[in-house]
Design a protein around this motif. Sequence first.
Motif, PDB file in Angstrom:
ATOM      1  N   SER A 178      -3.183  16.466  56.719  1.00  0.00           N
ATOM      2  CA  SER A 178      -2.723  15.229  56.080  1.00  0.00           C
ATOM      3  C   SER A 178      -1.221  15.075  56.231  1.00  0.00           C
ATOM      4  O   SER A 178      -0.714  14.005  56.571  1.00  0.00           O
ATOM      5  N   ASP A 179      -0.477  16.164  55.979  1.00  0.00           N
ATOM      6  CA  ASP A 179       0.979  16.115  56.112  1.00  0.00           C
ATOM      7  C   ASP A 179       1.411  15.861  57.551  1.00  0.00           C
ATOM      8  O   ASP A 179       2.461  15.263  57.807  1.00  0.00           O
ATOM      9  N   ALA A 180       0.597  16.304  58.504  1.00  0.00           N
ATOM     10  CA  ALA A 180       0.952  16.169  59.918  1.00  0.00           C
ATOM     11  C   ALA A 180       0.521  14.837  60.506  1.00  0.00           C
ATOM     12  O   ALA A 180       0.790  14.560  61.681  1.00  0.00           O
ATOM     13  N   GLY A 181      -0.149  13.985  59.712  1.00  0.00           N
ATOM     14  CA  GLY A 181      -0.633  12.716  60.244  1.00  0.00           C
ATOM     15  C   GLY A 181      -1.798  12.892  61.198  1.00  0.00           C
ATOM     16  O   GLY A 181      -2.028  12.054  62.079  1.00  0.00           O
ATOM     17  N   ARG A 182      -2.544  13.978  61.009  1.00  0.00           N
ATOM     18  CA  ARG A 182      -3.703  14.274  61.860  1.00  0.00           C
ATOM     19  C   ARG A 182      -4.884  14.587  60.939  1.00  0.00           C
ATOM     20  O   ARG A 182      -5.271  15.752  60.782  1.00  0.00           O
ATOM     21  N   PRO A 183      -5.468  13.585  60.275  1.00  0.00           N
ATOM     22  CA  PRO A 183      -6.479  13.821  59.247  1.00  0.00           C
ATOM     23  C   PRO A 183      -7.641  14.662  59.766  1.00  0.00           C
ATOM     24  O   PRO A 183      -8.075  14.537  60.917  1.00  0.00           O
ATOM     25  N   VAL A 184      -8.143  15.520  58.874  1.00  0.00           N
ATOM     26  CA  VAL A 184      -9.078  16.562  59.279  1.00  0.00           C
ATOM     27  C   VAL A 184     -10.382  16.008  59.843  1.00  0.00           C
ATOM     28  O   VAL A 184     -10.968  16.602  60.754  1.00  0.00           O
ATOM     29  N   VAL A 185     -10.847  14.871  59.358  1.00  0.00           N
ATOM     30  CA  VAL A 185     -12.102  14.314  59.864  1.00  0.00           C
ATOM     31  C   VAL A 185     -11.962  13.905  61.327  1.00  0.00           C
ATOM     32  O   VAL A 185     -12.912  14.023  62.112  1.00  0.00           O
ATOM     33  N   ALA A 186     -10.776  13.451  61.716  1.00  0.00           N
ATOM     34  CA  ALA A 186     -10.557  13.008  63.096  1.00  0.00           C
ATOM     35  C   ALA A 186     -10.227  14.168  64.021  1.00  0.00           C
ATOM     36  O   ALA A 186     -10.649  14.172  65.181  1.00  0.00           O
ATOM     37  N   THR A 187      -9.476  15.163  63.526  1.00  0.00           N
ATOM     38  CA  THR A 187      -8.983  16.216  64.411  1.00  0.00           C
ATOM     39  C   THR A 187      -9.849  17.458  64.422  1.00  0.00           C
ATOM     40  O   THR A 187      -9.754  18.275  65.337  1.00  0.00           O
ATOM     41  N   ASP A 188     -10.693  17.635  63.416  1.00  0.00           N
ATOM     42  CA  ASP A 188     -11.621  18.768  63.390  1.00  0.00           C
ATOM     43  C   ASP A 188     -12.986  18.263  62.921  1.00  0.00           C
ATOM     44  O   ASP A 188     -13.479  18.664  61.856  1.00  0.00           O
ATOM     45  N   PRO A 189     -13.602  17.357  63.698  1.00  0.00           N
ATOM     46  CA  PRO A 189     -14.815  16.679  63.232  1.00  0.00           C
ATOM     47  C   PRO A 189     -15.999  17.602  62.975  1.00  0.00           C
ATOM     48  O   PRO A 189     -16.909  17.244  62.230  1.00  0.00           O
ATOM     49  N   ASP A 190     -15.993  18.796  63.588  1.00  0.00           N
ATOM     50  CA  ASP A 190     -17.109  19.721  63.398  1.00  0.00           C
ATOM     51  C   ASP A 190     -16.812  20.799  62.357  1.00  0.00           C
ATOM     52  O   ASP A 190     -17.640  21.686  62.129  1.00  0.00           O
ATOM     53  N   GLY A 191     -15.634  20.719  61.748  1.00  0.00           N
ATOM     54  CA  GLY A 191     -15.254  21.728  60.764  1.00  0.00           C
ATOM     55  C   GLY A 191     -15.917  21.506  59.414  1.00  0.00           C
ATOM     56  O   GLY A 191     -16.493  20.446  59.141  1.00  0.00           O
ATOM     57  N   PRO A 192     -15.832  22.501  58.520  1.00  0.00           N
ATOM     58  CA  PRO A 192     -16.487  22.395  57.208  1.00  0.00           C
ATOM     59  C   PRO A 192     -15.920  21.298  56.330  1.00  0.00           C
ATOM     60  O   PRO A 192     -16.654  20.674  55.558  1.00  0.00           O
ATOM     61  N   GLN A 193     -14.603  21.035  56.417  1.00  0.00           N
ATOM     62  CA  GLN A 193     -14.014  19.983  55.588  1.00  0.00           C
ATOM     63  C   GLN A 193     -14.500  18.609  56.034  1.00  0.00           C
ATOM     64  O   GLN A 193     -14.838  17.753  55.211  1.00  0.00           O
ATOM     65  N   ALA A 194     -14.536  18.382  57.341  1.00  0.00           N
ATOM     66  CA  ALA A 194     -15.025  17.098  57.848  1.00  0.00           C
ATOM     67  C   ALA A 194     -16.479  16.883  57.459  1.00  0.00           C
ATOM     68  O   ALA A 194     -16.891  15.755  57.154  1.00  0.00           O
ATOM     69  N   LYS A 195     -17.258  17.954  57.438  1.00  0.00           N
ATOM     70  CA  LYS A 195     -18.671  17.833  57.048  1.00  0.00           C
ATOM     71  C   LYS A 195     -18.807  17.326  55.624  1.00  0.00           C
ATOM     72  O   LYS A 195     -19.666  16.489  55.330  1.00  0.00           O
TER      73      LYS A 195
END
Length: 378
Positions: free
Chosen positions: A333-350
């Motif tokens: 979030s701080d980097a302007g690279r939201p987790v759903v977009a940049t790690d779509p297969d990760g646990p947070q995006a899920k």
Amino acid sequence: MAITRDDVLKALSTVTVDRGGTTLPGSGRLSPVVIDPGNRVMFSILIDPSEAERFEPVRREAEGRVLALPGVSSVLVSLTAERGSATPGPAPGAPRQSGGPGAAPPRPPQGNALPGVRHIVAVASGKGGVGKSTTACNLALALSAQGLRVGLLDADIYGPSVPKLLGLSGKPRVIEGKTLEPMQAYGLKAMSIGFLIEPESAMIWRGPMVQSAITQMLRDVAWGELDVLVVDMPPGTGDAQLTMAQATPLSGAVIVSTPQDLALIDARRGVTMFRKVSVPILGVIENMATFICPNCGAASAIFGHGGARHEAERLEVPFLGEIPLTMAIRETSDAGRPVVATDPDGPQAKVYREIAQKLWGNLTGAPAGRAAPRIVIE
């Protein structure tokens, strides 16, 4: 050249609101006129929700009359309906409306306030600091990942976060008259007051100015065809929330809260406010439900756990899910690279995708997973 309120009222005295020739200042519908140091003029016109279409030409004429005044840099005019309070006095000879102090508040106007926008969903919280903006951003991206056309409006006038969350900078392009082209990132169309002001500017704005700014970011942006417009609301239950609820046919609201009692008290107020203005509650989200240690992976209930779920049950509204407090969500979030977009297969995006799927189901009454098929006639 300094502009005075008398100058504005004089210009508005040529604007009539009915066939009888009642002027806007004489109609009882005009809010106090606000003029900031940059000669920007802001005011609103009080209407009943059913009058929105009839008063849009009045709004445009009032805006044009004031903008023509020498020295005026810009004009923000909104139509607003104050539910639960006295309605403006009728013009001479006009019939009075029925209803009284005990009458139920009118339902929001039906149909789309924004052409081409199918659903408008407010993401709100009773207080700040609960991760509402991060949630709204990742929720919008999760909806987009389902094949939906999604926009994100940052209505948090005093603390716009969307430019930072999406890694966007610069100003939107004016494409026609005063219509703005939304910025784009990760497949989302986005608009924020943060694109229009300097990053360190303090928004010392009063109610009518906030109302006008939100209304114009809704109306004067070329959103195009959207399945969902997610609105990141400012925290609390003030002018901005009422403007959205009264001037826009919201499909519903999502309440974000952390588990602890102090946050839940304010979340209840948010639910109560939306219910009073007849906006459906689509669900409650518990954010920062548990802290996930980045070293050992152990979960700790720093703010407690399950409070939002229990509150949703008590208030008889849907519970959409829990979002953990993790380093990954904070860092992206701080980097302007939201987790759903940049790690779509990760646990947070899920987690966000599962919440978005429940939200879409509550919104449409149909299972999510993909956008409805579009029929093309050639």
